[in-house]
Design an enzyme around this catalytic site. Structure first.
Site, PDB file in Angstrom:
ATOM      1  N   CYS A   1      -1.631   1.819  -2.955  1.00  0.00           N
ATOM      2  CA  CYS A   1      -2.602   2.893  -2.718  1.00  0.00           C
ATOM      3  C   CYS A   1      -1.981   4.297  -2.691  1.00  0.00           C
TER       4      CYS A   1
ATOM      5  N   HIS B   1     -26.857  20.421  -0.057  1.00  0.00           N
ATOM      6  CA  HIS B   1     -26.871  21.040  -1.368  1.00  0.00           C
ATOM      7  C   HIS B   1     -25.860  22.169  -1.417  1.00  0.00           C
TER       8      HIS B   1
ATOM      9  N   GLU C   1      -6.537   1.924 -13.317  1.00  0.00           N
ATOM     10  CA  GLU C   1      -6.100   3.102 -12.549  1.00  0.00           C
ATOM     11  C   GLU C   1      -4.807   3.667 -13.125  1.00  0.00           C
TER      12      GLU C   1
ATOM     13  N   CYS D   1       0.826  -1.214   0.000  1.00  0.00           N
ATOM     14  CA  CYS D   1       0.000   0.000   0.000  1.00  0.00           C
ATOM     15  C   CYS D   1       0.856   1.258   0.000  1.00  0.00           C
TER      16      CYS D   1
ATOM     17  N   GLU E   1     -25.803  14.234  -2.706  1.00  0.00           N
ATOM     18  CA  GLU E   1     -27.234  14.426  -2.427  1.00  0.00           C
ATOM     19  C   GLU E   1     -28.121  13.659  -3.412  1.00  0.00           C
TER      20      GLU E   1
ATOM     21  N   LYS F   1      -0.226   5.510  -5.962  1.00  0.00           N
ATOM     22  CA  LYS F   1      -1.293   5.491  -6.984  1.00  0.00           C
ATOM     23  C   LYS F   1      -2.223   6.683  -6.811  1.00  0.00           C
TER      24      LYS F   1
ATOM     25  N   TYR G   1      -8.657  -3.243 -11.481  1.00  0.00           N
ATOM     26  CA  TYR G   1      -8.235  -2.067 -10.717  1.00  0.00           C
ATOM     27  C   TYR G   1      -6.881  -1.504 -11.181  1.00  0.00           C
TER      28      TYR G   1
HETATM   29  P1  FAD Z   1       1.364  -6.201   1.946  1.00  0.00           P
HETATM   30  O1  FAD Z   1       1.033  -4.795   2.196  1.00  0.00           O
HETATM   31  O2  FAD Z   1       1.640  -6.610   0.560  1.00  0.00           O
HETATM   32  O3  FAD Z   1       2.653  -6.531   2.866  1.00  0.00           O
HETATM   33  C1  FAD Z   1       3.309  -7.762   2.860  1.00  0.00           C
HETATM   34  C2  FAD Z   1       4.787  -7.546   3.227  1.00  0.00           C
HETATM   35  O4  FAD Z   1       5.395  -8.808   3.560  1.00  0.00           O
HETATM   36  C3  FAD Z   1       5.596  -6.978   2.071  1.00  0.00           C
HETATM   37  O5  FAD Z   1       6.411  -5.914   2.530  1.00  0.00           O
HETATM   38  C4  FAD Z   1       6.455  -8.154   1.625  1.00  0.00           C
HETATM   39  O6  FAD Z   1       7.652  -7.764   1.026  1.00  0.00           O
HETATM   40  C5  FAD Z   1       6.682  -8.866   2.952  1.00  0.00           C
HETATM   41  N1  FAD Z   1       7.041 -10.290   2.834  1.00  0.00           N
HETATM   42  C6  FAD Z   1       6.572 -11.197   1.928  1.00  0.00           C
HETATM   43  N2  FAD Z   1       7.105 -12.413   2.203  1.00  0.00           N
HETATM   44  C7  FAD Z   1       7.912 -12.253   3.283  1.00  0.00           C
HETATM   45  C8  FAD Z   1       8.710 -13.165   4.050  1.00  0.00           C
HETATM   46  N3  FAD Z   1       8.751 -14.466   3.773  1.00  0.00           N
HETATM   47  N4  FAD Z   1       9.417 -12.667   5.085  1.00  0.00           N
HETATM   48  C9  FAD Z   1       9.368 -11.355   5.408  1.00  0.00           C
HETATM   49  N5  FAD Z   1       8.617 -10.463   4.728  1.00  0.00           N
HETATM   50  C10 FAD Z   1       7.888 -10.908   3.692  1.00  0.00           C
HETATM   51  N6  FAD Z   1      -5.998  -1.105  -1.467  1.00  0.00           N
HETATM   52  C11 FAD Z   1      -6.843  -0.136  -1.034  1.00  0.00           C
HETATM   53  O7  FAD Z   1      -7.515  -0.313  -0.021  1.00  0.00           O
HETATM   54  N7  FAD Z   1      -6.948   1.060  -1.698  1.00  0.00           N
HETATM   55  C12 FAD Z   1      -6.228   1.334  -2.807  1.00  0.00           C
HETATM   56  O8  FAD Z   1      -6.360   2.410  -3.381  1.00  0.00           O
HETATM   57  C13 FAD Z   1      -5.331   0.327  -3.266  1.00  0.00           C
HETATM   58  N8  FAD Z   1      -4.572   0.577  -4.347  1.00  0.00           N
HETATM   59  C14 FAD Z   1      -3.687  -0.379  -4.772  1.00  0.00           C
HETATM   60  C15 FAD Z   1      -2.906  -0.100  -5.889  1.00  0.00           C
HETATM   61  C16 FAD Z   1      -2.019  -1.034  -6.359  1.00  0.00           C
HETATM   62  C17 FAD Z   1      -1.188  -0.718  -7.558  1.00  0.00           C
HETATM   63  C18 FAD Z   1      -1.909  -2.295  -5.695  1.00  0.00           C
HETATM   64  C19 FAD Z   1      -0.929  -3.319  -6.186  1.00  0.00           C
HETATM   65  C20 FAD Z   1      -2.666  -2.579  -4.576  1.00  0.00           C
HETATM   66  C21 FAD Z   1      -3.569  -1.621  -4.103  1.00  0.00           C
HETATM   67  N9  FAD Z   1      -4.378  -1.857  -2.991  1.00  0.00           N
HETATM   68  C22 FAD Z   1      -5.247  -0.900  -2.560  1.00  0.00           C
HETATM   69  C23 FAD Z   1      -4.322  -3.143  -2.252  1.00  0.00           C
HETATM   70  C24 FAD Z   1      -3.460  -3.018  -0.963  1.00  0.00           C
HETATM   71  O9  FAD Z   1      -2.214  -2.478  -1.276  1.00  0.00           O
HETATM   72  C25 FAD Z   1      -3.317  -4.398  -0.327  1.00  0.00           C
HETATM   73  O10 FAD Z   1      -4.587  -4.956  -0.124  1.00  0.00           O
HETATM   74  C26 FAD Z   1      -2.589  -4.330   1.028  1.00  0.00           C
HETATM   75  O11 FAD Z   1      -1.321  -3.753   0.910  1.00  0.00           O
HETATM   76  C27 FAD Z   1      -2.450  -5.743   1.603  1.00  0.00           C
HETATM   77  O12 FAD Z   1      -1.769  -5.711   2.841  1.00  0.00           O
HETATM   78  P2  FAD Z   1      -1.041  -7.010   3.404  1.00  0.00           P
HETATM   79  O13 FAD Z   1      -0.631  -6.670   4.804  1.00  0.00           O
HETATM   80  O14 FAD Z   1      -1.860  -8.207   3.172  1.00  0.00           O
HETATM   81  O15 FAD Z   1       0.263  -7.200   2.494  1.00  0.00           O
HETATM   82  P1  NDP Z   2      -7.235  -8.618 -10.698  1.00  0.00           P
HETATM   83  O1  NDP Z   2      -6.996 -10.017 -10.344  1.00  0.00           O
HETATM   84  O2  NDP Z   2      -8.350  -7.881 -10.076  1.00  0.00           O
HETATM   85  O3  NDP Z   2      -7.401  -8.471 -12.295  1.00  0.00           O
HETATM   86  C1  NDP Z   2      -6.548  -9.093 -13.185  1.00  0.00           C
HETATM   87  C2  NDP Z   2      -6.802  -8.572 -14.603  1.00  0.00           C
HETATM   88  O4  NDP Z   2      -5.869  -9.175 -15.483  1.00  0.00           O
HETATM   89  C3  NDP Z   2      -8.188  -8.923 -15.129  1.00  0.00           C
HETATM   90  O5  NDP Z   2      -8.654  -7.885 -15.932  1.00  0.00           O
HETATM   91  C4  NDP Z   2      -7.923 -10.192 -15.936  1.00  0.00           C
HETATM   92  O6  NDP Z   2      -8.818 -10.369 -16.997  1.00  0.00           O
HETATM   93  C5  NDP Z   2      -6.556  -9.870 -16.508  1.00  0.00           C
HETATM   94  N1  NDP Z   2      -5.829 -11.103 -16.881  1.00  0.00           N
HETATM   95  C6  NDP Z   2      -5.536 -12.130 -16.073  1.00  0.00           C
HETATM   96  N2  NDP Z   2      -4.868 -13.076 -16.747  1.00  0.00           N
HETATM   97  C7  NDP Z   2      -4.748 -12.631 -18.027  1.00  0.00           C
HETATM   98  C8  NDP Z   2      -4.157 -13.158 -19.216  1.00  0.00           C
HETATM   99  N3  NDP Z   2      -3.545 -14.338 -19.203  1.00  0.00           N
HETATM  100  N4  NDP Z   2      -4.222 -12.421 -20.327  1.00  0.00           N
HETATM  101  C9  NDP Z   2      -4.834 -11.215 -20.331  1.00  0.00           C
HETATM  102  N5  NDP Z   2      -5.400 -10.659 -19.255  1.00  0.00           N
HETATM  103  C10 NDP Z   2      -5.360 -11.359 -18.108  1.00  0.00           C
HETATM  104  O7  NDP Z   2      -5.853  -7.914 -10.388  1.00  0.00           O
HETATM  105  P2  NDP Z   2      -5.343  -6.455 -10.120  1.00  0.00           P
HETATM  106  O8  NDP Z   2      -3.880  -6.656 -10.176  1.00  0.00           O
HETATM  107  O9  NDP Z   2      -5.928  -5.414 -11.003  1.00  0.00           O
HETATM  108  O10 NDP Z   2      -5.792  -6.114  -8.625  1.00  0.00           O
HETATM  109  C11 NDP Z   2      -5.440  -6.965  -7.541  1.00  0.00           C
HETATM  110  C12 NDP Z   2      -6.173  -6.531  -6.299  1.00  0.00           C
HETATM  111  O11 NDP Z   2      -5.545  -5.377  -5.744  1.00  0.00           O
HETATM  112  C13 NDP Z   2      -7.621  -6.105  -6.545  1.00  0.00           C
HETATM  113  O12 NDP Z   2      -8.500  -7.206  -6.453  1.00  0.00           O
HETATM  114  C14 NDP Z   2      -7.871  -5.093  -5.471  1.00  0.00           C
HETATM  115  O13 NDP Z   2      -8.481  -5.690  -4.357  1.00  0.00           O
HETATM  116  C15 NDP Z   2      -6.502  -4.557  -5.112  1.00  0.00           C
HETATM  117  N6  NDP Z   2      -6.436  -3.170  -5.607  1.00  0.00           N
HETATM  118  C16 NDP Z   2      -7.253  -2.235  -5.058  1.00  0.00           C
HETATM  119  C17 NDP Z   2      -7.281  -0.952  -5.555  1.00  0.00           C
HETATM  120  C18 NDP Z   2      -8.215   0.062  -4.975  1.00  0.00           C
HETATM  121  O14 NDP Z   2      -8.739  -0.165  -3.893  1.00  0.00           O
HETATM  122  N7  NDP Z   2      -8.479   1.161  -5.643  1.00  0.00           N
HETATM  123  C19 NDP Z   2      -6.430  -0.557  -6.664  1.00  0.00           C
HETATM  124  C20 NDP Z   2      -5.605  -1.615  -7.162  1.00  0.00           C
HETATM  125  C21 NDP Z   2      -5.630  -2.873  -6.651  1.00  0.00           C
HETATM  126  P3  NDP Z   2     -10.133 -11.301 -16.903  1.00  0.00           P
HETATM  127  O15 NDP Z   2     -11.219 -10.443 -16.299  1.00  0.00           O
HETATM  128  O16 NDP Z   2     -10.382 -11.694 -18.291  1.00  0.00           O
HETATM  129  O17 NDP Z   2      -9.787 -12.472 -16.009  1.00  0.00           O
END
Ligand code: FAD
Ligand code: NDP
Length: 593
Positions: free
Chosen positions: A161, A568, A301, A156, A573, A164, A297
């Protein structure tokens, strides 16, 4: 009165959490004798006065089941049953009592070891330290195939997050420059965006967050270990640090919160030439003409803010946009993004990536294949961003070795209490099966779990009706069921949909597009039109949606929405005045505000 099962857990927790535990009655002279003895020995003890509780008899019966002794005092030392007053005094006169208390060394190095320092792990570790637990938190970031690495805080903060949303903000600001002219601002100087300046500023902010987490852990006496954890036994981890130094640590309880990393397709050139969201936010140069592969997502985004910054952006979509979301709204998002110069290749999957030119950015040829016609598409881009889903980081960390059950896709199988099939191992956040992959979900799950473990709480994390927002150029906030999921679950006859377009007042003066913003409530007729789906497409959708998620948790009906007086002039609203049903077929377009 709570059921006996709960009293059992209550008593077991008292025994587990206290070195010296005295179940007592406040008026009992034998209990007083035992407590006075501990006081005179300067031994810290916890007493639970059963007579002060409403259900004294049930508590005593439960104690009988657990310890075989119904009478008080009932003394436990280091989790072991000692007995009543006579046994305690005898142990003292034999010189055994203090030995039992002091010489019983702790079996493990830590009460709790948290593996993963992201949203969930950090929240849990800090909370556990509030209950006086000895906690270690491991965090280690394996570099992406492009070599990108980052600091403490997880996805995150570093590659999700936070950067982004800040880049989304940068893109929105660009639009607001042109709005500003209509409101009288003289912005006639050429408006240009500088990628390097934006990225440096965002990375500076992230650096301060990384540092802040380290300080918080230190202040809370959580031992932060920048090392990679791997189970070698059910209570022992091998920790490999950056300098390849290896140590072993043991824990009574473990929390796995290792998150996910981007998935690469198995096609030529993917790992060599493509980047993912792990690399984009710290890319040291402007990505140029960009292809985003995937249609959920992350892809939409990133495509949205890159186009907003003025780049030429294409999205490669295998099937539908935003699987799992309301498909009417997903399509509206696609149309809006198209109107903002994002091009969509629909029904196409990548086949290979080839390098044409080195450089920052370089130039690459992407070959794609139409999934229905088999036609080949070839195009050149400076940057290819893969956003095709994420894989849980559960492989190679010894979970299979110690018998933790995983799904085929690597997700950890947990019960409602976030406990795996190995009772002292828990899992939260993105790696846990069936949980929404969102930061606030991981944080809430971590805090509540620790309160259940160390604070006698019974509260479970409620994974239903979690609000979310997709930060595309026009934001989309959603709670509960999409229209199609509601129809699937309840049947079309039981669903009524209220909807309308709306026009933000601030869009009128600059003559922004009409009828692109949209509000929809999906209601369940059989339950007095309880709202089971909330959807809003428009500016600041995240801010709008958050408050309504409380109403949804409380089971708000359409009438509750109607009886609420709006503020408003706002976008929100619209939800207090929705009166067009979808079944009526009436037009939802609005002219002006
Ligand atoms: P993470 O935050 O992924 O943390 C896991 C940590 O464990 C990492 O630092 C990793 O390196 C470490 N780790 C892994 N394996 C080991 C190991 N064996 N030993 C030690 N350390 C290890 N969510 C939202 O709510 N709003 C958003 O706007 C949003 N935007 C997103 C945008 C993007 C591009 C992405 C990819 C995700 C987004 N998410 C968003 C999702 C959100 O980031 C995740 O749901 C959240 O970070 C999950 O938290 P977590 O604690 O499960 O894992
Ligand atoms: P998702 O698993 O949600 O989506 C994967 C996308 O990749 C889908 O559109 C899927 O298409 C496509 N895809 C998968 N395999 C293939 C393939 N072989 N060829 C072509 N297209 C493929 O993953 P994201 O990485 O977008 O997001 C992961 C999670 O992170 C989300 O579920 C969300 O919870 C979290 N997140 C939250 C955000 C927020 O809160 N604003 C922002 C970003 C991430 P198809 O539909 O056809 O399977």
């Amino acid at each position: 009165m709570p059921p006996i099962k709960d009293l059992n857990a209550l008593i077991q927790n008292y025994i587990k959490l206290n070195k010296v535990m005295v179940f007592s009655k406040s008026y009992c002279p034998f209990c007083t004798k035992v407590k006075d003895l501990f006081k005179s020995l300067n031994v810290e003890y916890k007493s639970f006065e059963l007579d002060k509780e409403e259900n004294t008899d049930d508590l005593q019966n439960t104690l009988l089941q657990i310890s075989g002794q119904k009478t008080v005092p009932n003394v436990y030392i280091n989790g072991n049953h000692l007995g009543g007053c006579d046994s305690t005094l005898k142990a003292h006169s034999d010189g055994q009592l203090l030995k039992m208390i002091n010489t019983t060394t702790k079996k493990y190095d830590y009460d709790l070891i948290v593996v993963g320092g992201g949203s969930g792990g950090l929240a849990a570790a800090k909370e556990a330290s509030n209950f006086g637990k000895k906690v270690a938190l491991l965090d280690f970031v394996k570099p992406s195939p492009q070599g990108t690495q980052w600091g403490l805080g997880g996805t995150c903060v570093n590659v999700g997050c936070i950067p982004k949303k800040l880049m989304h903000r940068a893109a929105i600001l660009g639009e607001e420059f042109s709005d500003a002219k209509s409101f009288g601002w003289d912005v006639n100087t050429e408006v240009k965006h500088n990628w390097e300046t934006m990225t440096a500023a965002i990375q500076d902010h992230i650096g301060s967050l990384n540092w802040g987490y380290r300080v918080q852990l230190r202040e809370k006496s959580v031992n932060y270990i920048n090392g990679y954890g791997e189970f070698i036994e059910p209570h022992t981890l091998k920790v490999t640090k950056k300098n390849n130094k290896v140590e072993e640590i043991s824990g009574e309880t473990f929390l796995i919160a290792t998150g996910e990393r981007p998935r690469y397709p198995d096609i030529p050139g993917a790992k060599e030439y493509c980047i993912t969201s792990d690399d984009l936010f710290s890319l040291p140069y402007c990505p140029g003409r960009t292809l985003c592969i995937g249609a959920s997502y992350v892809s939409l985004e990133c495509a949205g803010f890159l186009a907003g910054l003025g780049l030429d952006v294409t999205v490669m979509v295998r099937s539908i946009l935003l699987r799992g979301f309301d498909q009417q709204i997903a399509e509206y998002i696609g149309q809006y993004m198209q109107s903002k110069n994002v091009f969509f290749h629909r029904g196409v999957v990548p086949v290979k990536i080839e390098k044409l030119e080195d450089g920052n950015p370089g130039k690459y040829k992407v070959t794609g294949k139409n999934t229905s016609t088999g036609d080949i598409v070839e195009e050149e881009f400076n940057t290819i961003l893969i956003a095709m889903g994420r894989d849980p980081c559960t492989a190679g960390i010894g979970l299979e070795k110690i018998g933790v059950k995983l799904e085929k896709n690597g997700k950890v199988i947990c019960n409602d209490e976030d406990q795996t099939n190995i009772p002292h191992i828990y899992a939260i956040g993105d790696i846990a099966k069936g949980r929404p992959e969102l930061t606030p979900v991981a944080i809430q799950a971590g805090r509540l779990l620790v309160n259940r473990l160390y604070n006698n709480s019974k509260t479970l994390c409620d994974y239903i009706n979690v609000a979310t927002t997709v930060f595309t150029p026009i934001e989309y906030g959603a709670i509960g069921y999409s229209e199609e999921a509601a129809i699937d679950k309840y049947g079309a006859d039981n669903i009524e949909v209220y909807h309308s377009n709306f026009m933000p007042l601030e869009w009128t003066v600059p003559h922004r597009e009409e009828n692109v913003c949209y509000a929809k409530l999906v209601c369940l007729k059989t339950e007095k039109e309880r709202v089971v789906g909330f959807h809003v497409l428009g500016p600041n959708a995240g801010e709008i949606t958050q408050g309504y998620s409380i109403a949804m948790r409380k089971g708000a009906t359409k009438e509750d929405f109607d009886m609420t007086i709006g503020i408003h002039p706002t976008c929100s609203e619209i939800f207090t005045t929705l009166n067009i049903t979808k079944s009526s077929g009436e037009d939802t377009a609005v002219a002006g505000c």
